[in-house]
Design a protein around this motif. Structure first.
Motif, PDB file in Angstrom:
ATOM      1  N   ASP A   1       8.672  38.686  23.906  1.00  0.00           N
ATOM      2  CA  ASP A   1       9.040  37.385  24.471  1.00  0.00           C
ATOM      3  C   ASP A   1       8.229  36.246  23.871  1.00  0.00           C
ATOM      4  OD1 ASP A   1       9.631  38.550  27.901  1.00  0.00           O
ATOM      5  OD2 ASP A   1      10.733  38.820  26.015  1.00  0.00           O
TER       6      ASP A   1
ATOM      7  N   ASP B   1       8.031  33.476  18.337  1.00  0.00           N
ATOM      8  CA  ASP B   1       8.755  32.210  18.187  1.00  0.00           C
ATOM      9  C   ASP B   1      10.261  32.463  18.216  1.00  0.00           C
ATOM     10  OD1 ASP B   1       9.733  29.720  17.522  1.00  0.00           O
ATOM     11  OD2 ASP B   1       8.233  29.346  15.965  1.00  0.00           O
ATOM     12  N   HIS B   2      10.924  31.845  19.204  1.00  0.00           N
ATOM     13  CA  HIS B   2      12.363  32.094  19.383  1.00  0.00           C
ATOM     14  C   HIS B   2      13.185  31.627  18.187  1.00  0.00           C
ATOM     15  CE1 HIS B   2      13.414  27.829  20.104  1.00  0.00           C
ATOM     16  NE2 HIS B   2      12.194  27.748  20.618  1.00  0.00           N
TER      17      HIS B   2
END
Length: 678
Positions: free
Chosen positions: A578, A581-582
């Motif tokens: 999670d 870095d998205h």
């Protein structure tokens, strides 16, 4: 008549004679053509031939390259079998440094596919290669280097050595410069002694043996300095150019060649040093000028009373050099040179600004090299103490992941530092974006780029902490001080807060300095920066790079306020993915991501004793194996808070109390630091 055997014999003789002329030549000085055929030398960059016949590869200017090659390509390999031919060469050279004991890198006898060596860099690369192609088998470059600077990047034995380079600048074999006398005793040679040295390089293609021999005399010693087995057949191409390459760095040396003899498939003709041009002697003092100066001085003393006011004004406004400045090398730039480079310090040249002053982009006159000039005002927070620290530390550091300091200048209340220009700016501009500052969008760093950046910064810290002659504590490791070159390779910069001490000694500083979010908790209690506090800051940097967010986000949810706490919570709950870095999506190496998170948390531990050493960090990042990283000691809330005496909590509360002020002031400071490009 055309069918006569005599006619064909004559043609064959002419053909063989022409071939021999291309395979052997001798230069007794370089003012005319070579004896044995061929035109004069092919010169590139700053190399030139003086009227005396001496070939000067470089001069007393920093960061220059000089190339001098025989103009025609020679056949070095059998085109049918691919086996390299034997060759023999001898040449006489001298290296005259700008300062008696400080060399400016060296020269190399070179066999290369081209005379130009495109893309080659000066300094430690000797004008042969650059950081991206060093070590590549496709280079097809063979060289014997005579180096006068010790570069840790290439494992040099000292600053006075001879080495054999095959497609790389890591020499093997290598040895301190020396020669064997008639009595068989090995005697030292000083390459930068300013006197003529003769060298012999002999390759036996049948036995595949290379010998390198040195002597300050014309007679060749019977025992070579270097002798080893090597097959040059895979290295050399069929047709190659032979010549010399030299370079200078922050310090300069003048590299001279006086004569050169070369032969394929046999022993080259000898050189007699007495018949070669002599080394230029220092110019004698002009007696007339000395007398004139003495008379002028006497007249000025008589008129001193009338000129007092004028002299006072002149001294007050002159660019005075004080005693401490003489020991703060490297190169001292003239103020006017920097003024021209930055177009008068125009606002259009401004790269950034902050508490220490402003940073300008400039182009040095003459060399046209792009640089970044940091202008530090006398009233700035950085001040004279940090300025001296930066000159003293950065000026002599050499590492591929450190920003290179080119020189400095001081004019009245202004202090200047001149660095290599980093075209991609600072790392934080690629990790974070603040729309309120009107920043242009930057591309998202890929995972291989991020992991390479972390390994590069870790390698730079290891060099600072353990591999240089002193321990250098950076004290300001952060994303805005990591600069990216054109290939997105990291360079750690801004040593304005650096602290030096000897290996084994304790740092004496008690001033807690640095940047909020990167300060180790113990600094708020002791004020003593250590290599462990640098490791803590590096841990924060690692988590920033992995997560793409700042160490403290005042606008985040309470449970996500402090980056290290948030990552700890996700790690212990098994949801480490999670935090990645998205913007990367699923395009990252999961094994390397786990290694980075574990190393970042380990380095960010509130207890200094629980953190790893810099060498451990480098080892685990280089290997990229999560199983090799030891289990973590436990999250911050489970550790004995009494050990840090509330330091970590104090840091967080201090940050929150200052966040409103920082959001205004540090925005500009952060913009400066990331646009500094130094």
């Amino acid at each position: 008549m055309p069918n006569s055997p005599i006619f064909f014999t004559l043609l064959l003789s002419l053909f063989l004679s022409a071939s021999a002329q291309q395979d052997e030549f001798v230069y007794i000085g370089f003012s005319g053509d070579a004896d044995g055929g061929g035109s004069n030398m092919s010169l590139n960059d700053v190399a030139e031939i003086e009227n005396s016949g001496i070939l000067r590869l470089t001069n007393e200017t920093s960061r220059l390259i000089g190339h001098a090659f025989y103009p025609a390509a020679l056949r070095f390999r059998n085109a049918t079998t691919g086996v390299a031919f034997s060759f023999s060469t001898t040449f006489a050279f001298a290296i005259v440094p700008e300062y008696p004991k400080l060399g400016g890198h060296g020269l190399a006898f070179t066999i290369a596919p081209t005379k130009e060596l495109p893309g080659a860099l000066p300094s430690q690369y000797l004008g042969l290669m650059n950081a991206s192609d060093v070590g590549n088998a496709t280079n097809h470059v063979f060289a014997v280097e005579f180096d006068t600077v010790q570069d840790f990047e290439f494992d040099d034995v000292n600053d006075n050595h001879v080495g054999v380079d095959v497609n790389s600048l890591v020499s093997y074999p290598t040895a301190s410069a020396a020669y064997y006398g008639n009595d068989g005793v090995k005697k030292d040679l000083n390459l930068k002694g300013g006197y003529t040295i003769q060298a012999w390089v002999d390759y036996d293609g049948a036995e595949k043996v290379l010998n390198v021999t040195l002597s300050p005399f014309s007679t060749k010693p019977s025992t070579p300095l270097l002798s080893f087995q090597v097959d040059l057949s895979p290295v050399l191409l069929d047709d190659m150019f032979v010549g010399f390459s030299a370079s200078t760095g922050l310090l300069a040396s003048t590299h001279y060649l006086f004569g050169w003899s070369f032969k394929m498939k046999g022993a080259c003709r000898s050189l007699e040093l007495s018949s070669l041009p002599s080394l230029p002697q220092p110019k004698k003092k002009n007696v007339t000028l000395t007398v004139a100066i003495s008379v002028t001085t006497f007249v000025l003393l008589i008129a001193a009373a009338a000129a007092t006011a004028y002299l006072f004004y002149w001294i007050k406004n002159a660019d005075v050099i004080e005693a401490w400045e003489l020991n703060c090398g490297p190169h001292r730039f003239a103020y006017e040179e920097l003024k021209r480079a930055t177009e008068g310090f125009r606002d259009q040249q401004l790269l950034g600004f902050g508490g220490f002053g402003k940073v300008y982009k400039g182009t040095l006159p003459g060399s046209r090299v792009e640089v970044a000039v940091k202008r530090v005002s006398h009233e700035s927070r950085q001040g004279i103490r940090e300025f001296l620290a930066e000159i003293a530390s950065v000026g002599r550091l050499r590492h591929r992941n450190l920003v290179q300091l080119r020189g400095w200048c001081r004019r009245r209340g202004d202090l200047f530092l001149v660095y290599d220009y980093m075209p991609n700016g600072s790392l934080d501009k690629f990790l974070f974006r603040d729309d309120s500052l009107g920043q242009r969008p930057r591309p998202v760093l890929s995972w291989p780029q991020r992991f390479r950046i972390l390994r590069g910064v870790a390698s730079a810290l290891l060099y600072l902490h353990e591999e240089w002659e002193h321990v250098v504590i950076h004290r300001d490791v952060k994303a805005s001080n990591v600069l990216l070159d054109a290939e997105f390779n990291p360079r750690l910069g801004d040593f304005g807060l650096a602290k030096l001490h000897d290996h084994g000694a304790n740092p004496s500083t008690t001033r807690a300095v640095g940047t909020l979010g990167y300060l180790a908790p113990e600094l708020t209690r002791t004020g003593k920066a250590t290599t462990s506090s640098d490791v803590y800051a590096f841990g924060t940097l690692v988590l920033e790079v992995v997560c793409g967010r700042r160490p403290v986000e005042p606008k985040a949810l309470p449970e996500e306020l402090v980056l290290v706490d948030w990552v700890w919570e996700r790690w212990t709950s098994g949801r480490w993915a999670d935090v990645v870095d998205h913007r990367l999506g699923d395009d990252y190496d999961r094994e390397e991501a786990v290694v980075a998170i574990k190393v970042g948390l380990w380095c960010s531990h509130p207890s200094a004793a629980a953190r790893p050493g810099t060498r451990e960090v480098v080892r685990y990042l280089d290997r990229g194996d999560a199983a090799e990283v030891p289990p973590l000691a436990g999250p911050p809330e489970e550790y004995d808070a009494g050990e840090s005496n509330g330091g970590f909590d104090d840091f967080v509360h201090s940050y929150l109390a200052s966040s409103e002020k920082i959001s205004k002031g540090s925005a500009a400071l952060g913009q400066e630091a990331s646009r500094t490009c130094v």
